[in-house]
Every structure is written in structure tokens, then in C-alpha cells.
Motif scaffolding. Sequence first.
Motif, short mmCIF file in Angstrom:
data_model
loop_
_atom_site.label_atom_id
_atom_site.label_comp_id
_atom_site.label_asym_id
_atom_site.label_seq_id
_atom_site.Cartn_x
_atom_site.Cartn_y
_atom_site.Cartn_z
N MET A 155 -21.90 39.77 41.12
CA MET A 155 -21.82 41.23 41.20
C MET A 155 -21.76 41.71 42.65
SD MET A 155 -24.20 42.67 38.15
CE MET A 155 -23.92 42.15 36.46
N HIS A 156 -22.41 40.98 43.54
CA HIS A 156 -22.31 41.29 44.97
C HIS A 156 -20.85 41.22 45.40
CE1 HIS A 156 -24.49 40.80 49.07
NE2 HIS A 156 -23.33 41.37 49.25
N THR A 158 -18.05 41.41 43.47
CA THR A 158 -17.19 42.42 42.85
C THR A 158 -17.50 43.82 43.37
OG1 THR A 158 -18.68 42.52 40.93
CG2 THR A 158 -16.79 41.05 40.78
N LEU A 159 -18.76 44.10 43.68
CA LEU A 159 -19.11 45.41 44.22
C LEU A 159 -18.51 45.61 45.60
CD1 LEU A 159 -20.70 48.06 43.95
CD2 LEU A 159 -22.67 46.88 44.93
N ASP A 160 -18.60 44.60 46.47
CA ASP A 160 -18.05 44.75 47.81
C ASP A 160 -16.52 44.87 47.77
OD1 ASP A 160 -20.56 44.67 48.82
OD2 ASP A 160 -20.40 42.69 49.75
N HIS A 175 -26.62 47.99 49.32
CA HIS A 175 -27.08 47.08 48.27
C HIS A 175 -28.56 47.23 47.94
CE1 HIS A 175 -23.74 44.42 47.08
NE2 HIS A 175 -23.22 44.76 48.24
N ILE A 178 -28.50 50.12 45.58
CA ILE A 178 -27.63 49.98 44.41
C ILE A 178 -28.23 48.99 43.40
CG2 ILE A 178 -25.38 49.16 43.61
CD1 ILE A 178 -24.21 50.18 46.24
N PHE A 269 -17.19 52.99 39.71
CA PHE A 269 -18.22 52.34 40.51
C PHE A 269 -19.10 51.44 39.65
CE2 PHE A 269 -22.60 52.71 42.31
CZ PHE A 269 -22.39 52.03 43.49
N HIS A 273 -17.55 46.94 38.53
CA HIS A 273 -18.06 45.70 39.12
C HIS A 273 -19.04 44.97 38.21
CE1 HIS A 273 -21.88 47.73 40.17
NE2 HIS A 273 -22.36 46.54 40.39
N GLU A 274 -19.74 45.69 37.34
CA GLU A 274 -20.78 45.05 36.53
C GLU A 274 -20.19 44.06 35.53
OE1 GLU A 274 -24.01 44.57 33.56
OE2 GLU A 274 -22.00 45.35 33.24
#
Length: 461
Positions: A155-156, A158-160, A175, A178, A269, A273-274
Amino acid sequence: MTTTETTRSATDLAPGPRGGLQAWRNLRRFQEDAPSYFLELQRTYGDMVRLPLGFFTVHLPFSPDAVRHVLQAANGNYRRGKGYDFFKIYMGTGLLTTDGEEWKARRMVVNPLFHRRAIEGMSDAMVSATSRVLDTWAARAAGGTTTLDVIPESMHITLDALGSAMFDRDLEPDHPRIGPAMDQAIEAMVFRGEPRQLMPAWMPFGYQRRVARTRADLYDIVGDIVRAHREGEHADRTDLVALLLAAQGSDDGPDLGDDDVRDELMTIFMAGHETSGTGIAWTLAELARHPEVQERAHQEIETVLAGRAPGLDDLAALPYLKQLVDESLRLHPPIWVFPRDAVADDVVGGHRVPAGESVFLTPFVTHRMPDLWPDPERFDPDRFAPGQEEKLPRFAYFPFGGGQRKCVGWMMALQQSYLTVAMVLQRFRLGTALGFDDGLATLVSLRPPAGLRLSVTPRNR
């Protein structure tokens, strides 16, 4: 099953567990492990099941033809409905929670960012985000082996990647805020029939206060992104924020207020990513459990890439990589159920679905039907070898839904998965760690409650 009695009061209704007091026992089973419970119902009652759950009744069509009917042939008769009400706590009235003409208008605004060419342009952000996280793995391994939970790690990544590609924002400094906010949000957005979820938001209880606090944190982050764009810091970019802000001043699109812009950004958002991160984590876990698959994929990647970072042009030469990602999505579809509500009476799978009642389409179960997938629990990427998928009925495989409401980010999710998994296998050998547990918890996406802890060993080049 607690009972094997079927509903017989109306012969055109699907079979299933009894209602009345039994409906509350059904609800408890649903709360404990809904995917496994649904799989048990399919094995007991067949390809169409009527399930009383507390005060509600849901219908479970499992066959590909029935899924196609709801998602495609009769999609105009089905709305997002009650199953998505709790997503509105955080996402408001965004793409995920709207229907009809309002949804179509909003979809037109964001479409340019989800065309194939636009998604292909995000590959550099995906590779860069993956590389940064894998560098931390190498440092932690320090020449030996380390263990880590690949769910937050994925997830780190995909979020970035999402922050860079969609918002032109480095989300790394955010982070610490989040992570805890997302943990609370994914718990609150899935209805489990718990009394605290039914209490009004204004009531001063701990659960309501936590939901309000985490929503405010996420709104604040998204608000900063919007402010930076309004102040011209990203004037040369055509990202999601720019598209939404441009739509505010356009006569051709929907009349978007500031809250509407925020809701769309929150939707991308959170959902963007989740689920992708969870899908990647499950793929890495399957590779850890199947070293022969891992080594076959590693050899393919080494032959094609010879140590360099992957690019989009390489993916066509990595067919086995694609097969193993597809097979992981078969066994572990991050979105394990797609709820819909019937607008008018309908017939699905040969049985009546009354207006206003819910239909749950469940890829977790359809992807495990033995007549479609022999030995369905076995992880076998060769199920998706060239020419194999064409032998299956339409909607035998639907990890991203289908029809006009198919997940808007499905191509982005697959591209991220291919690139990230390739980079992991280039640099590391994966194994299952002591205490590895792949039990299920139905949050927004399907994942184990204890995480997916793997051993990670750098490969010596």
C-alpha cells in the motif's frame, strides 16, 4: 450450515437458509467470515441463493450468466444502493457512490486520466515508488533475511505512485497521518450490522469521534492538494485535480462544487491504492508459498530485463508474470463482493428478485466454482496461459466487476501489479514467515486480519 432448510413459501424465490430468528444467526455467520460463508452457501444450495440477514434479504447469484445479467444485460435495473451507504462517510457523493446521470457526468470528467495512453504514462511513477520501498527492504535485510508484512508495504507503493500520478504530490511526509486514518476508515466503511455503526454521527461516543477525527485528517490532506493546485503550483500538469478544477468552470460538464471536488479526490485517493496494494500483497504471498512458480517467473524476468528496471514495452515479453498476477486475482479478488439493489422486480438465475432487495455479486465464490475452475483452490498460473481464458464463459472471471460500472482504475491496477511484482522478483527471494496466516477479514478489500508476513532475502547478482 446451521440449518439446511430452504425457503419454500414462494416457489419462484431462490433456495437458502430460513428467515425469522435464523436470519440473525445468518448475520452472525456473515460478520464472522462472509466470503467463506457465501462459498458454503453455494456448495449447499446451488448457483442462486436467497439469504435473510437480520432485517435485510440479499440474493446471491454465482453463475457467470447471472452475473452478466446484473452487471450488463439488465444493468439499468440495478443501483449501488444500501451496500455503498457507508462509503459515503468518507467518499461523499463521488464516482463510487453515485448512480445514473450524475455518475455518467462525473465519469466523463475523469475519463481522460483512465485511458490507456494516460495510464501508460504513469509507469515511471509506479517504478519509482516501487524502487523506493524495495530499497528499504534491502536495508532491513542487510545482506541476510528480514520479515515484513507485505500489505502495508504494498500500500505504501501504490499510495506514493497514486500521489505522484494523480495529484502531483509527494505523499511520503503524510504517511504518519494517512496510515492510521485509513485503518479506521476501512473499518468504518464496511457494514457488519454492529450497533455502533447505526448510531448517528453526532452522538458523542468513541467510535463516532474516531470516525470524525480520521475523516477530518483525510479531508485536510486532500484540501492541501487542492489549495496547491488553485495557487498555481501545478499549472503545467493535467492531473486529476486539474481536471476536476477545470470542470468547475466549464459549461459542458457537471456543476461541481468544492465538496464535489473533494469527494472525487477522496474516492480515488482511498479506493485507488487500498485495493491495488492488497492485490499485490496477495500475489507476493502466493509466490512465497509456491517457490517453483516464483523461480519460473524470476527466470523469465531475468531473461527479458537482465537486471534493468522494467518498462511498459517489456510486459508483452513477460507472459508468465501476467498469468500469475491474474491467477492471484482469481483466488484473492481484493473487491470480493459487488452489491447492487434492484430498482424493479427481476428474474436472476431463474429466480425472482423483488424490487428494493439487494443482490451481492461475489467473485470470490464464482472464481472457485469447480465446473469453471477444476481444483479451484490450487494456485496455477497456467490457467491463464494464452488461449485458456477464451474457453471460459463471460464473467467466469471478474475481479474488477464488469459492464459500464467496471472499476475505472482496472488498467492502472494491473499495470502497477505487473511492474511491482517484476521488480520484487528481480531483487528478492520470498518465503513464508513463521506464523504466516492467510485467513480472511472483510474490510474494504479482502485481507488477513493478521497481515501477510513474508521472509524477504536479497538475491545476489
